[in-house]
Motif scaffolding. Structure first.
Motif, PDB file in Angstrom:
ATOM      1  N   VAL B  62       0.840  -1.203   0.000  1.00 14.50           N
ATOM      2  CA  VAL B  62       0.000   0.000   0.000  1.00 14.50           C
ATOM      3  C   VAL B  62       0.877   1.256   0.000  1.00 14.50           C
ATOM      4  O   VAL B  62       0.606   2.220  -0.723  1.00 14.50           O
ATOM      5  CB  VAL B  62      -0.966   0.010   1.211  1.00 14.50           C
ATOM      6  CG1 VAL B  62      -1.692   1.356   1.308  1.00 14.50           C
ATOM      7  CG2 VAL B  62      -1.974  -1.128   1.099  1.00 14.50           C
ATOM      8  N   ARG B  66       0.690   3.984  -2.892  1.00 16.30           N
ATOM      9  CA  ARG B  66       0.369   5.384  -2.582  1.00 16.30           C
ATOM     10  C   ARG B  66       1.445   6.315  -3.135  1.00 16.30           C
ATOM     11  O   ARG B  66       1.153   7.362  -3.695  1.00 16.30           O
ATOM     12  CB  ARG B  66       0.223   5.558  -1.057  1.00 16.30           C
ATOM     13  CG  ARG B  66       0.000   6.968  -0.592  1.00 16.30           C
ATOM     14  CD  ARG B  66      -1.236   7.608  -1.178  1.00 16.30           C
ATOM     15  NE  ARG B  66      -2.468   6.955  -0.767  1.00 16.30           N
ATOM     16  CZ  ARG B  66      -3.651   7.122  -1.367  1.00 16.30           C
ATOM     17  NH1 ARG B  66      -3.763   7.929  -2.401  1.00 16.30           N
ATOM     18  NH2 ARG B  66      -4.721   6.473  -0.957  1.00 16.30           N
ATOM     19  N   VAL B 150      -5.698   4.515  -4.485  1.00 20.89           N
ATOM     20  CA  VAL B 150      -5.106   3.184  -4.333  1.00 20.89           C
ATOM     21  C   VAL B 150      -6.236   2.151  -4.276  1.00 20.89           C
ATOM     22  O   VAL B 150      -7.154   2.281  -3.470  1.00 20.89           O
ATOM     23  CB  VAL B 150      -4.251   3.096  -3.054  1.00 20.89           C
ATOM     24  CG1 VAL B 150      -3.779   1.665  -2.811  1.00 20.89           C
ATOM     25  CG2 VAL B 150      -3.065   4.057  -3.150  1.00 20.89           C
ATOM     26  N   ALA B 152      -7.282  -1.856  -3.806  1.00 17.34           N
ATOM     27  CA  ALA B 152      -6.913  -3.213  -3.399  1.00 17.34           C
ATOM     28  C   ALA B 152      -7.818  -4.185  -4.135  1.00 17.34           C
ATOM     29  O   ALA B 152      -9.032  -3.974  -4.194  1.00 17.34           O
ATOM     30  CB  ALA B 152      -7.065  -3.381  -1.895  1.00 17.34           C
ATOM     31  N   LEU B 217      -6.296  -5.243   3.984  1.00 17.56           N
ATOM     32  CA  LEU B 217      -6.448  -4.198   2.965  1.00 17.56           C
ATOM     33  C   LEU B 217      -7.837  -3.575   3.031  1.00 17.56           C
ATOM     34  O   LEU B 217      -8.002  -2.375   2.827  1.00 17.56           O
ATOM     35  CB  LEU B 217      -6.197  -4.787   1.571  1.00 17.56           C
ATOM     36  CG  LEU B 217      -4.751  -5.241   1.333  1.00 17.56           C
ATOM     37  CD1 LEU B 217      -4.633  -5.981   0.006  1.00 17.56           C
ATOM     38  CD2 LEU B 217      -3.806  -4.047   1.347  1.00 17.56           C
ATOM     39  N   HIS B 220      -7.715  -1.021   5.666  1.00 25.91           N
ATOM     40  CA  HIS B 220      -6.564  -0.107   5.630  1.00 25.91           C
ATOM     41  C   HIS B 220      -7.045   1.302   5.270  1.00 25.91           C
ATOM     42  O   HIS B 220      -7.669   1.498   4.233  1.00 25.91           O
ATOM     43  CB  HIS B 220      -5.568  -0.617   4.587  1.00 25.91           C
ATOM     44  CG  HIS B 220      -4.212   0.004   4.686  1.00 25.91           C
ATOM     45  ND1 HIS B 220      -3.997   1.356   4.590  1.00 25.91           N
ATOM     46  CD2 HIS B 220      -2.989  -0.543   4.893  1.00 25.91           C
ATOM     47  CE1 HIS B 220      -2.708   1.604   4.721  1.00 25.91           C
ATOM     48  NE2 HIS B 220      -2.074   0.457   4.911  1.00 25.91           N
ATOM     49  N   VAL B 223      -6.288   2.963   1.701  1.00 26.05           N
ATOM     50  CA  VAL B 223      -6.769   2.322   0.476  1.00 26.05           C
ATOM     51  C   VAL B 223      -8.102   2.978   0.125  1.00 26.05           C
ATOM     52  O   VAL B 223      -8.952   3.156   0.994  1.00 26.05           O
ATOM     53  CB  VAL B 223      -6.955   0.801   0.689  1.00 26.05           C
ATOM     54  CG1 VAL B 223      -7.661   0.157  -0.492  1.00 26.05           C
ATOM     55  CG2 VAL B 223      -5.594   0.138   0.922  1.00 26.05           C
ATOM     56  N   LEU B 226     -11.926  -1.066  -3.038  1.00 27.51           N
ATOM     57  CA  LEU B 226     -11.729  -2.490  -2.827  1.00 27.51           C
ATOM     58  C   LEU B 226     -12.494  -3.231  -3.918  1.00 27.51           C
ATOM     59  O   LEU B 226     -13.714  -3.124  -4.010  1.00 27.51           O
ATOM     60  CB  LEU B 226     -12.280  -2.841  -1.440  1.00 27.51           C
ATOM     61  CG  LEU B 226     -12.069  -4.256  -0.918  1.00 27.51           C
ATOM     62  CD1 LEU B 226     -10.592  -4.556  -0.720  1.00 27.51           C
ATOM     63  CD2 LEU B 226     -12.818  -4.424   0.410  1.00 27.51           C
ATOM     64  N   LYS B 249     -14.595   3.126   1.707  1.00 28.23           N
ATOM     65  CA  LYS B 249     -14.003   2.758   0.425  1.00 28.23           C
ATOM     66  C   LYS B 249     -15.093   2.467  -0.596  1.00 28.23           C
ATOM     67  O   LYS B 249     -16.176   2.003  -0.250  1.00 28.23           O
ATOM     68  CB  LYS B 249     -13.174   1.480   0.583  1.00 28.23           C
ATOM     69  CG  LYS B 249     -11.935   1.654   1.406  1.00 28.23           C
ATOM     70  CD  LYS B 249     -11.219   0.329   1.570  1.00 28.23           C
ATOM     71  CE  LYS B 249     -10.050   0.486   2.505  1.00 28.23           C
ATOM     72  NZ  LYS B 249     -10.439   0.881   3.879  1.00 28.23           N
TER      73      LYS B 249
END
Lengths: 472, 285
Positions: B62, B66, B150, B152, B217, B220, B223, B226, B249
């Motif tokens: 991550v 980033r 970012v 995941a 993740l 996180h 992030v 997803l 997210k």
């Protein structure tokens, strides 16, 4: 300074009944209980509205479900005509609705009359036109509605938030169960009457008044296909958790802590108007409010002096007075939150200033307030206050301004004041926010998508983009 | 002399045609490098000891993603398209290696073609997904897509599925951390990526226990999105979606109808990882 004589708008254009039921399947029906709604400017009880319990949610979702098939099967051109009808009725009744909104919400009549209501009608007109053109919207050649939409809206722009939710949902062929905020249920109930006036088929729009429990029961109902929520980030998180593992589609429009960035080449008088509009519009009860003012150091003194001079001319008081700039805080609870965070600002070492202003003895009021000497670590620079409280920070370089502007988990909106077009566009590119206003602030339009980055939520409302949330 | 004679005798015993092959070590792909798992753990897949990524590896990935994101988003759309096309070229050149590892030839071909398809989107998605909005006032009002940041990804268990989740995420200027249970094919793809001018950290690949690492993740805070396309256990998907709610997210759920990687993907895999920014700019003389 000139003195103003009071110029109150007449209340007589609104006829508020002593009590209201829930609007389910085209009828007003009693709920599981009832609660009172008050005028926040006077604490006077306006009326009593029904409190929807789990059985009521059940009935409303069932009504929306049985209305869905015929409604979605209508030719788009017919759905469009219902929406055009609704838009027209809103225009025709706009004075009544504006007064009602100011009574229940506390916002100045100047704003409900000139901002909220025109935008409400425009929103219905805009989405009406999409209803028979969806296959050209870019979401496939045969876009389909989702089904029953559960919509939960906040108290800051009660009827406008209803319009943002209901208009695209109906245009795309969905049916709706909407829960207005606990403290501002009235304009949604009047909207129910407008649906009847427009001969909208029963069950296409259902309105459930209630509090948090009603909203929770509604969004968690297994018969719901789509959830749309505008409100706090904390409740947004709970909803995101509750829809996990279901096939419900979700859009969230949550909190904000927008940076309003003033560069040294900005037209200062114009910028000050924008700063004032950014944070004192609607008493600061705006998720996209410009609550963090970032001023370039070289113009800090000039901007602050001019801002304080302008703030001293703001008229705080009776929302129905046409000269009022800042109305009442929506509820005792919200007033308490604003006080708590403002006190934290003082305790943490920021310098507090408000213009001398006399607040009415009844009702919920908070004077326009500005904090200087604010650091990024202060609560008033990090947390959404949702009131007429501005935190001022400074910067030296564009890079520092961008860094500070983005230093928040929110990402709803931002403002940039500069005379240099290339700088505006370069800075706008770097800001992590869904709406960026250059040399203006708090502008809204039905064609213009609105919504957040990061913890300000996801999905867009308004414009072509706003259709996506309601189409499969 | 006796020593020399013995050496010659030894050489003579080897059959002329055999050679001991050099095996490949399958490690992780983080920040443009191929490190072992910091946990030191491996697991056996088809005779290879492959890296078993840990929670720390996920966090390192991550950080790398980033760090790479602003530069990747700052590249021109034309440049990003060139890089994706370069991946297709490199993959084409190494088709045999994937086929030898058990990926079918049509699937490898489809994966190459998918990179080509997405490469072309780099400078078109903003035109298709953005708009100029005719607001009622003297303003230039434009809505343009931007990367969410970012992403995941829990990748599906097929090579084409893996390519089909990475390509839409990076063509839209996001950077990715990919969890995959296809270690050899995924790390061989990483070798393709590493020779295609993809900046370090734009694509990070963690092999091993996707179900074990995905929760780190999902929760996180750094992030932004997803992608659960490859999650086949509904309970795990629900748990991950719940975990993602903490920092709100964007979540791509596993497709309800199952994965059809062969079908043309459409816009959704890209638009789900895009934010729309609307800029108001006044007009005036």
């Amino acid at each position: 300074m000139f003195e103003y004589a009071p110029a109150p708008e007449s209340r007589s254009v609104v006829d508020i009944a002593p009590s209201y039921g829930l609007f389910i399947d085209g009828q007003f029906e009693p709920g599981a209980g009832s609660f009172k709604t008050v005028n926040p400017a006077s604490e006077e009880v306006l009326t009593e509205v029904a409190l929807a319990g789990p059985d009521d949610v059940e009935r409303a979702v069932a009504a929306a479900r049985s209305a869905f098939e015929p409604w979605s099967a209508l030719p788009g051109s017919e759905r469009a005509k219902y929406l055009f009808r609704i838009a027209r009725i809103i225009q025709e009744r706009s004075r009544e609705l504006a007064v009602l909104e100011s009574l229940d919400n506390g916002k100045p009549i100047r704003e409900s009359r000139d901002v909220d209501l025109p935008l409400v009608a425009a929103h219905f007109f805009y989405y009406a036109g999409w209803a028979d053109k969806l296959r050209y919207a870019g979401f496939g050649t045969d876009p389909r509605p989702l089904g029953v939409a559960a919509q939960v809206i906040p108290w800051n722009f009660p009827l406008l938030m209803l319009a943002w939710k209901v208009a695209p949902a109906l245009a795309t062929g969905n049916t709706v169960v909407l829960k207005p905020a606990e403290t501002t249920p009235l304009s949604a109930l009047f909207f129910a009457d407008i649906c009847r006036q427009a001969d909208l088929p029963a069950g296409v729009v259902n309105i459930l008044t209630g509090a948090g429990d009603t909203g929770r029961t509604l969004v968690e109902h297994p018969g719901v296909d789509k959830v749309a929520f505008t409100g706090s980030t904390e409740v947004g998180r709970q909803i995101a958790r509750s829809v996990a593992g279901t096939r419900k589609r979700l859009t969230l429009e949550l909190g904000g802590k927008a940076a309003n960035i003033v560069f040294d080449d900005a037209p200062i008088d114009q910028a000050v108007e924008g700063i004032v509009n950014g944070i004192f519009f609607n008493q600061g009860h705006v998720c996209c409010a410009g609550s963090r003012l970032l001023v370039q150091e070289s113009v800090f003194d000039e901007v602050l002096e001019s801002l304080k001079r302008r703030m001293a001319t703001l008229r705080v008081g009776d929302p129905l007075d046409k000269n009022t700039d800042v109305g009442a805080i929506n509820s005792a609870e919200q007033l308490e939150r604003i006080r708590t965070l403002s006190d934290a600002g003082s305790q943490e070492g920021a310098e507090r200033w408000s213009p001398p202003c006399e607040l009415p003895s009844q009702g919920f009021w908070f004077a326009p307030t500005v904090f200087t000497g604010v650091t990024q670590a202060h609560r008033i620079a990090r947390e959404e206050i949702f009131g007429p409280v501005l935190s001022v920070l400074t910067f030296r370089t564009p890079a520092e301004a961008i860094e500070k502007a983005n230093n928040t988990p929110y990402g709803l909106s931002a403002g940039i004041w500069s005379d240099k077009g290339s700088r505006i566009l370069a800075v706008a590119d770097k800001l992590r926010a869904g709406v960026v206003w250059a040399n203006t602030f708090n502008k809204f339009d039905p064609t213009s998508p609105f919504g957040g980055y990061k913890e300000s939520g996801y999905g867009r409302e308004g414009g072509r983009h706003g259709l996506e949330a309601y189409l499969a | 002399m006796a020593v020399k004679a013995a050496a010659t005798a030894w050489r003579r015993t080897l059959p002329e045609t055999t050679r001991l092959s050099v095996r490949k070590t399958y490690k992780l792909f983080i920040g443009g490098k191929f490190p072992r798992s910091e946990s030191g753990r491996t697991y056996l897949v088809d005779g290879d000891n492959v890296a078993l990524a840990s929670r720390k590896d996920a966090r390192d990935a991550v950080v790398a993603a980033r760090k790479a994101q602003p530069g990747w988003a700052g590249a021109t759309a034309y440049n990003r398209g060139q890089v994706l096309y370069r991946i297709a070229e490199m993959l084409e050149a190494r088709r045999e290696e994937f086929i030898a590892r058990g990926v079918s030839e049509p699937e490898v071909n489809a994966a190459v073609d998918r990179w080509v398809w997405y490469a072309g989107w780099s400078d078109k998605i903003a035109q298709v997904h953005g708009s100029v909005n005719p607001v009622a006032g003297p303003y230039f009002n434009i809505s343009a897509p931007e990367p969410t940041g970012v992403v995941a990804v829990v990748a599906p268990e097929s090579f084409l599925g893996l390519v089909s989740v990475i390509a839409p995420a990076i063509v839209t200027s996001n950077t990715v951390v990919v969890l995959t249970g296809l270690p050899q094919a995924a790390i061989t793809l990483a070798e393709v990526i590493a020779t295609s001018d993809v900046p370090a950290g734009v694509i990070n690949i963690l092999t091993g226990d996707a179900a074990g690492n995905a929760p780190w993740l999902a929760s996180h805070d750094d992030v932004n999105a997803l992608d659960l396309t490859g999650v086949t256990n509904p309970e795990l998907a629900t748990e991950l979606e719940r975990g993602a709610a903490g920092s709100l997210k964007r979540v791509l759920r596993p497709p309800a109808e199952g994965i059809d990687s062969a079908a043309e993907p459409g816009l959704q895999p890209m638009t789900a990882l895009l934010e729309t920014k609307t800029v108001w700019h006044p007009k005036g003389f």
